[in-house]
Design a protein around this motif. Structure first.
Motif, PDB file in Angstrom:
ATOM      1  N   PRO A 114       0.818  -1.230   0.000  1.00 51.32           N
ATOM      2  CA  PRO A 114       0.000   0.000   0.000  1.00 51.32           C
ATOM      3  C   PRO A 114       0.844   1.270   0.000  1.00 51.32           C
ATOM      4  O   PRO A 114       0.416   2.299   0.545  1.00 51.32           O
ATOM      5  CB  PRO A 114      -0.802  -0.130   1.295  1.00 51.32           C
ATOM      6  CG  PRO A 114       0.134  -0.817   2.231  1.00 51.32           C
ATOM      7  CD  PRO A 114       0.943  -1.764   1.364  1.00 51.32           C
ATOM      8  N   LEU A 115       2.038   1.213  -0.596  1.00 53.22           N
ATOM      9  CA  LEU A 115       2.961   2.346  -0.512  1.00 53.22           C
ATOM     10  C   LEU A 115       2.365   3.605  -1.136  1.00 53.22           C
ATOM     11  O   LEU A 115       2.525   4.709  -0.600  1.00 53.22           O
ATOM     12  CB  LEU A 115       4.280   1.978  -1.210  1.00 53.22           C
ATOM     13  CG  LEU A 115       5.474   2.897  -0.929  1.00 53.22           C
ATOM     14  CD1 LEU A 115       5.777   2.939   0.558  1.00 53.22           C
ATOM     15  CD2 LEU A 115       6.690   2.444  -1.715  1.00 53.22           C
ATOM     16  N   ARG A 116       1.659   3.454  -2.255  1.00 63.51           N
ATOM     17  CA  ARG A 116       1.072   4.636  -2.896  1.00 63.51           C
ATOM     18  C   ARG A 116       0.010   5.263  -2.009  1.00 63.51           C
ATOM     19  O   ARG A 116      -0.047   6.494  -1.856  1.00 63.51           O
ATOM     20  CB  ARG A 116       0.480   4.240  -4.248  1.00 63.51           C
ATOM     21  CG  ARG A 116      -0.136   5.408  -5.010  1.00 63.51           C
ATOM     22  CD  ARG A 116      -0.575   4.983  -6.392  1.00 63.51           C
ATOM     23  NE  ARG A 116       0.555   4.548  -7.197  1.00 63.51           N
ATOM     24  CZ  ARG A 116       0.441   4.110  -8.459  1.00 63.51           C
ATOM     25  NH1 ARG A 116      -0.750   4.048  -9.033  1.00 63.51           N
ATOM     26  NH2 ARG A 116       1.508   3.737  -9.125  1.00 63.51           N
ATOM     27  N   SER A 117      -0.840   4.422  -1.424  1.00 67.28           N
ATOM     28  CA  SER A 117      -1.866   4.953  -0.525  1.00 67.28           C
ATOM     29  C   SER A 117      -1.249   5.583   0.713  1.00 67.28           C
ATOM     30  O   SER A 117      -1.719   6.619   1.199  1.00 67.28           O
ATOM     31  CB  SER A 117      -2.824   3.830  -0.115  1.00 67.28           C
ATOM     32  OG  SER A 117      -3.491   3.288  -1.238  1.00 67.28           O
ATOM     33  N   MET A 120       0.048   9.001  -0.271  1.00 65.79           N
ATOM     34  CA  MET A 120      -1.020   9.992  -0.380  1.00 65.79           C
ATOM     35  C   MET A 120      -1.551  10.386   1.000  1.00 65.79           C
ATOM     36  O   MET A 120      -1.903  11.547   1.231  1.00 65.79           O
ATOM     37  CB  MET A 120      -2.154   9.432  -1.245  1.00 65.79           C
ATOM     38  CG  MET A 120      -1.765   9.176  -2.686  1.00 65.79           C
ATOM     39  SD  MET A 120      -1.045  10.629  -3.500  1.00 65.79           S
ATOM     40  CE  MET A 120      -2.424  11.765  -3.442  1.00 65.79           C
ATOM     41  N   THR A 121      -1.595   9.420   1.926  1.00 68.58           N
ATOM     42  CA  THR A 121      -2.004   9.739   3.293  1.00 68.58           C
ATOM     43  C   THR A 121      -1.012  10.695   3.948  1.00 68.58           C
ATOM     44  O   THR A 121      -1.409  11.651   4.638  1.00 68.58           O
ATOM     45  CB  THR A 121      -2.122   8.455   4.127  1.00 68.58           C
ATOM     46  OG1 THR A 121      -3.058   7.563   3.500  1.00 68.58           O
ATOM     47  CG2 THR A 121      -2.596   8.757   5.536  1.00 68.58           C
ATOM     48  N   SER A 122       0.276  10.455   3.723  1.00 70.41           N
ATOM     49  CA  SER A 122       1.308  11.351   4.261  1.00 70.41           C
ATOM     50  C   SER A 122       1.196  12.742   3.657  1.00 70.41           C
ATOM     51  O   SER A 122       1.372  13.749   4.356  1.00 70.41           O
ATOM     52  CB  SER A 122       2.701  10.771   3.984  1.00 70.41           C
ATOM     53  OG  SER A 122       2.846   9.507   4.592  1.00 70.41           O
ATOM     54  N   LEU A 123       0.886  12.798   2.359  1.00 67.94           N
ATOM     55  CA  LEU A 123       0.699  14.100   1.721  1.00 67.94           C
ATOM     56  C   LEU A 123      -0.490  14.836   2.329  1.00 67.94           C
ATOM     57  O   LEU A 123      -0.426  16.035   2.591  1.00 67.94           O
ATOM     58  CB  LEU A 123       0.498  13.912   0.214  1.00 67.94           C
ATOM     59  CG  LEU A 123       0.218  15.188  -0.585  1.00 67.94           C
ATOM     60  CD1 LEU A 123       1.375  16.170  -0.463  1.00 67.94           C
ATOM     61  CD2 LEU A 123      -0.042  14.850  -2.052  1.00 67.94           C
ATOM     62  N   GLY A 124      -1.576  14.084   2.560  1.00 68.74           N
ATOM     63  CA  GLY A 124      -2.738  14.699   3.196  1.00 68.74           C
ATOM     64  C   GLY A 124      -2.426  15.219   4.589  1.00 68.74           C
ATOM     65  O   GLY A 124      -2.873  16.317   4.974  1.00 68.74           O
TER      66      GLY A 124
END
Length: 228
Positions: A114-117, A120-124
């Motif tokens: 789930p690295l991409r997710s 994106m969570t870290s970006l959020g």
């Protein structure tokens, strides 16, 4: 600065084992390529294209696989350790257990899948932190002290680093303590508690949920393979 070995003999032994690891890994890569690349080329042949193009695609597919990339990274670390004074890079070779043990590989795959997710969570989380830093820089700059005295970007960086460094405890380690009879007590309470709920609970639980879901998907795939 390089590692200072306890004796010259220890340095020679480490170099010998490093050279042995390089040689064995190169041999493994060569043998694995001789097996996998023709199979991949045969599979690509069904899709059409020239022979040279099929071989190039097969090689690219071979070297882009996760286990191959992992081994190449470790190989580069070992080569640098052997050829330079950065012997501390030998410590990374312990990570080769992730390639040797199927269980450790499963654990690593559950985190990497789930690295991409996760990214994106870290970006959020970073965007939300920037918003909180903007509010803090405007209303609570004096209470942040040196953490937010320059600009919003520096304030955001300090919030991300300090809140991570001190554990999931919100902004309490960075801001001055407030009591109910102090000015702006309500504003500070809403600001501190909401930051803790959003970043310390919601985002953290999102990360945990993504990793747990990844392990669940791997378990289902394994059961389906065993059934079939």
């Amino acid at each position: 600065r390089g590692v200072e070995w306890s004796s010259p003999l220890t340095a020679r032994v480490a170099t010998c084992f490093g050279c042995l690891y390089v040689a064995s890994t190169l041999l493994w890569v060569a043998l694995t390529a001789c097996i996998r690349v023709p199979l991949d080329a045969t599979a690509i042949e069904l899709q059409g294209g020239g022979a040279a193009m099929r071989k190039a695609k097969a090689l690219l597919s071979f070297f882009s696989k996760g286990d191959m990339v992992w081994r190449i990274i470790l190989l580069v670390c070992c080569c640098v350790a052997v050829l330079t004074e950065h012997q501390w890079l030998y410590s990374f070779l312990v990570a080769d257990f992730f390639c040797q043990s199927s269980r450790l590989a499963t654990v690593l795959g559950g985190v990497v899948a789930p690295l991409r997710s996760l990214a994106m969570t870290s970006l959020g989380a970073t965007i939300v932190t920037f918003a909180y830093a903007s509010v803090g820089f405007h209303y609570f700059r004096g209470e942040f002290g040196d953490y937010c005295k320059d600009n919003v970007i520096i304030c955001t960086q300090n919030i991300i680093y300090q809140s991570t460094r001190n554990g999931i405890i919100g902004l309490s380690s960075m801001l001055e303590t407030k009591m109910p009879d102090d000015d702006m007590w309500t504003e500070r309470m809403v600001y501190d508690i909401s930051f803790f709920i959003v970043t310390g609970i919601m985002f953290l639980n999102t990360v945990v949920a993504l990793i747990v879901d990844s392990f669940g998907s791997q378990r289902i795939e394994k059961e389906e393979r065993e059934v079939n």
